[in-house]
Design an enzyme around this catalytic site. Sequence first.
Site, PDB file in Angstrom:
ATOM      1  N   CYS A  14      -0.400   9.403  45.893  1.00  9.44           N
ATOM      2  CA  CYS A  14      -0.542   8.761  45.336  1.00  9.44           C
ATOM      3  C   CYS A  14       0.320   8.927  43.588  1.00  9.44           C
ATOM      4  O   CYS A  14       0.636   8.155  42.680  1.00  9.44           O
ATOM      5  CB  CYS A  14      -1.743   9.176  44.691  1.00  9.44           C
ATOM      6  SG  CYS A  14      -3.049   8.538  45.926  1.00  9.44           S
TER       7      CYS A  14
HETATM    8  N1  CO8 Z   1     -18.798  -3.056  53.149  1.00  8.75           N
HETATM    9  C1  CO8 Z   1     -20.141  -3.097  52.993  1.00  8.75           C
HETATM   10  N2  CO8 Z   1     -21.052  -1.588  52.385  1.00  8.75           N
HETATM   11  C2  CO8 Z   1     -19.747  -0.854  52.460  1.00  8.75           C
HETATM   12  C3  CO8 Z   1     -18.783  -0.600  52.440  1.00  8.75           C
HETATM   13  C4  CO8 Z   1     -18.065  -1.899  53.120  1.00  8.75           C
HETATM   14  N3  CO8 Z   1     -16.965  -2.700  53.087  1.00  8.75           N
HETATM   15  N4  CO8 Z   1     -17.517   0.211  52.495  1.00  8.75           N
HETATM   16  C5  CO8 Z   1     -18.847   0.806  52.657  1.00  8.75           C
HETATM   17  N5  CO8 Z   1     -20.619   0.604  52.476  1.00  8.75           N
HETATM   18  C6  CO8 Z   1     -21.868   1.044  52.380  1.00  8.75           C
HETATM   19  C7  CO8 Z   1     -21.355   2.486  52.164  1.00  8.75           C
HETATM   20  O1  CO8 Z   1     -21.984   2.798  53.841  1.00  8.75           O
HETATM   21  C8  CO8 Z   1     -22.801   2.913  51.569  1.00  8.75           C
HETATM   22  O2  CO8 Z   1     -24.037   2.947  52.187  1.00  8.75           O
HETATM   23  P1  CO8 Z   1     -25.198   3.686  51.614  1.00  8.75           P
HETATM   24  O3  CO8 Z   1     -25.443   3.167  51.009  1.00  8.75           O
HETATM   25  O4  CO8 Z   1     -25.951   3.393  53.266  1.00  8.75           O
HETATM   26  O5  CO8 Z   1     -24.205   5.391  53.023  1.00  8.75           O
HETATM   27  C9  CO8 Z   1     -22.960   1.641  50.255  1.00  8.75           C
HETATM   28  O6  CO8 Z   1     -21.925   0.665  50.805  1.00  8.75           O
HETATM   29  C10 CO8 Z   1     -21.485   2.982  49.298  1.00  8.75           C
HETATM   30  O7  CO8 Z   1     -20.911   3.937  49.807  1.00  8.75           O
HETATM   31  P2  CO8 Z   1     -19.626   4.662  48.835  1.00  8.75           P
HETATM   32  O8  CO8 Z   1     -20.583   5.299  48.019  1.00  8.75           O
HETATM   33  O9  CO8 Z   1     -18.711   4.812  49.497  1.00  8.75           O
HETATM   34  O10 CO8 Z   1     -19.153   3.519  47.650  1.00  8.75           O
HETATM   35  P3  CO8 Z   1     -18.308   4.252  46.544  1.00  8.75           P
HETATM   36  O11 CO8 Z   1     -19.271   3.017  45.333  1.00  8.75           O
HETATM   37  O12 CO8 Z   1     -18.633   4.961  46.286  1.00  8.75           O
HETATM   38  O13 CO8 Z   1     -17.158   2.887  46.861  1.00  8.75           O
HETATM   39  C11 CO8 Z   1     -14.513   3.832  47.139  1.00  8.75           C
HETATM   40  C12 CO8 Z   1     -16.400   2.865  47.977  1.00  8.75           C
HETATM   41  C13 CO8 Z   1     -14.293   2.250  46.700  1.00  8.75           C
HETATM   42  C14 CO8 Z   1     -13.704   4.064  48.102  1.00  8.75           C
HETATM   43  C15 CO8 Z   1     -15.298   4.346  45.532  1.00  8.75           C
HETATM   44  O14 CO8 Z   1     -15.295   5.443  46.245  1.00  8.75           O
HETATM   45  C16 CO8 Z   1     -13.231   4.748  45.365  1.00  8.75           C
HETATM   46  O15 CO8 Z   1     -12.544   4.074  45.281  1.00  8.75           O
HETATM   47  N6  CO8 Z   1     -13.710   5.868  45.248  1.00  8.75           N
HETATM   48  C17 CO8 Z   1     -12.263   6.860  44.961  1.00  8.75           C
HETATM   49  C18 CO8 Z   1     -11.182   6.494  45.572  1.00  8.75           C
HETATM   50  C19 CO8 Z   1      -9.749   7.006  45.496  1.00  8.75           C
HETATM   51  O16 CO8 Z   1      -9.428   7.006  44.366  1.00  8.75           O
HETATM   52  N7  CO8 Z   1      -9.056   7.363  46.734  1.00  8.75           N
HETATM   53  C20 CO8 Z   1      -7.999   7.856  46.153  1.00  8.75           C
HETATM   54  C21 CO8 Z   1      -7.189   7.263  47.681  1.00  8.75           C
HETATM   55  S1  CO8 Z   1      -5.893   7.879  47.937  1.00  8.75           S
HETATM   56  C22 CO8 Z   1      -4.525   7.179  47.317  1.00  8.75           C
HETATM   57  O17 CO8 Z   1      -4.681   6.852  46.183  1.00  8.75           O
HETATM   58  C23 CO8 Z   1      -3.501   7.220  47.609  1.00  8.75           C
HETATM   59  C24 CO8 Z   1      -3.003   7.885  49.710  1.00  8.75           C
HETATM   60  C25 CO8 Z   1      -1.964   7.413  50.179  1.00  8.75           C
HETATM   61  C26 CO8 Z   1      -1.873   6.482  50.845  1.00  8.75           C
HETATM   62  C27 CO8 Z   1      -2.626   5.965  51.822  1.00  8.75           C
HETATM   63  C28 CO8 Z   1      -1.926   4.965  52.118  1.00  8.75           C
HETATM   64  C29 CO8 Z   1      -3.261   4.448  53.798  1.00  8.75           C
END
Ligand code: CO8
Length: 374
Positions: free
Chosen positions: A157
């Site tokens: 990132c």
């Molecule tokens: N549709 C419906 N429901 C879903 C989905 C979906 N697609 N996905 C998850 N859910 C459900 C889950 O199962 C969960 O259900 P339950 O409560 O029953 O367990 C519920 O929704 C809530 O899930 P989460 O707690 O996971 O949801 P969040 O509110 O936390 O949102 C995110 C998920 C959007 C992923 C959020 O946590 C986020 O953005 N976190 C930070 C992400 C971040 O910054 N990551 C860094 C990424 S790495 C990067 O940027 C570069 C890396 C290198 C590149 C890689 C390229 C491939």
Amino acid sequence: MSKKVVISGTGLWIPENTLTNEELVDCYNQHVDVFNEEHKQDISDNTVVAKAYSSAAFIEKASGIKSRYIYQKKGVLDIDRMRPDIPVRRNDELSDQAEMAVHAAKQAMEKAGKSAEDIDAVIVSCAYTQRSYPAIAIEVQEALGIVGFGFDMLVACSAATFALQRSYEMVKAGTAKCVLAINPELTSPQVNYKDRDSHFIFGDVSVATIVESEETCSASDSFEILSTKTFTQYSNNIRSNFGYVLNANDTDPLDKTQYFSQNGRTVYKEVCPMAAKHLSDHLGSLDLKNEDIKRWWLHQANINMNKLICSILLDRQPSEEEAPIVLDQFANTASAGSLIAFNMYHEDLEQGDLGVICSFGAGYSIGSLVVKKR
Ligand code: CO8
């Protein structure tokens, strides 16, 4: 007097294909139906967990992402494949990532008023490079006719901000006079489109930046880099295991354990306060207050993360002008997000206005640059 270093041009290349949440979810949900039907018996025996549907409404609410650009759309929405179908190129053809890099580089060079002879260093820095060597940067150097040196960097990132720090330091030290730093983020080959938690997160894009000394800068639209700050702290919460040793591990390179994966919730909770503290400390070290910053070009992973970081920094929500969001249109483009925002939202700033470019994510890694409109 110490040499001033400036950003004198930027480029942004956007792939022509878009991929909306609805398209992704429709394909994913078809895959769920097929998977659950195929594993009906195991699911009823509780030996396999049934897959749940994804939802476009969830994606937008949880992340702010509505759509993304993709280098090669073919294959991604084919439920028998669900991977981009990128044809192999011959060794004597320009590689995909070098091509993406060249597109953005040409724009940045034009904006900075630079030709190949003016540039003596090329950095290609991104989350993945499509091969180990020869470096993509050296291929780009050759394609553009630049004499000097080039190298690749991988900092997930923070690849873009860390590359700008390298560029700044090289110009400052005199080891390069003008650096072309490029971030061709081809993320889609590492996305597991069969994983509900992450199938929506990433998009492809390429950005480029010219960094040079104030003395050689002829661009009308430029920013002085006042300071750079980088930070890393090891975390397994964002991980990609794909690598060259797989061949020796007897592991399937397409196995789901090889793709990007994360504990998104934990990342969110841990990285937001770290990023806010990093930025406050950086500005404090320059005797600047957070309120002195006119524009925050933040990493573009999740709109709620950006809101939280800004509310810690400013004790209020920023306006759209103060902290522009591009992830709704681009999704998370690994390291490129903050520079897409910088590309698209800087021309209205006035001389003396201060801004911050900041990345945060895998590693963990955080990178920031404080810049001043000239
Ligand atoms: N549709 C419906 N429901 C879903 C989905 C979906 N697609 N996905 C998850 N859910 C459900 C889950 O199962 C969960 O259900 P339950 O409560 O029953 O367990 C519920 O929704 C809530 O899930 P989460 O707690 O996971 O949801 P969040 O509110 O936390 O949102 C995110 C998920 C959007 C992923 C959020 O946590 C986020 O953005 N976190 C930070 C992400 C971040 O910054 N990551 C860094 C990424 S790495 C990067 O940027 C570069 C890396 C290198 C590149 C890689 C390229 C491939």
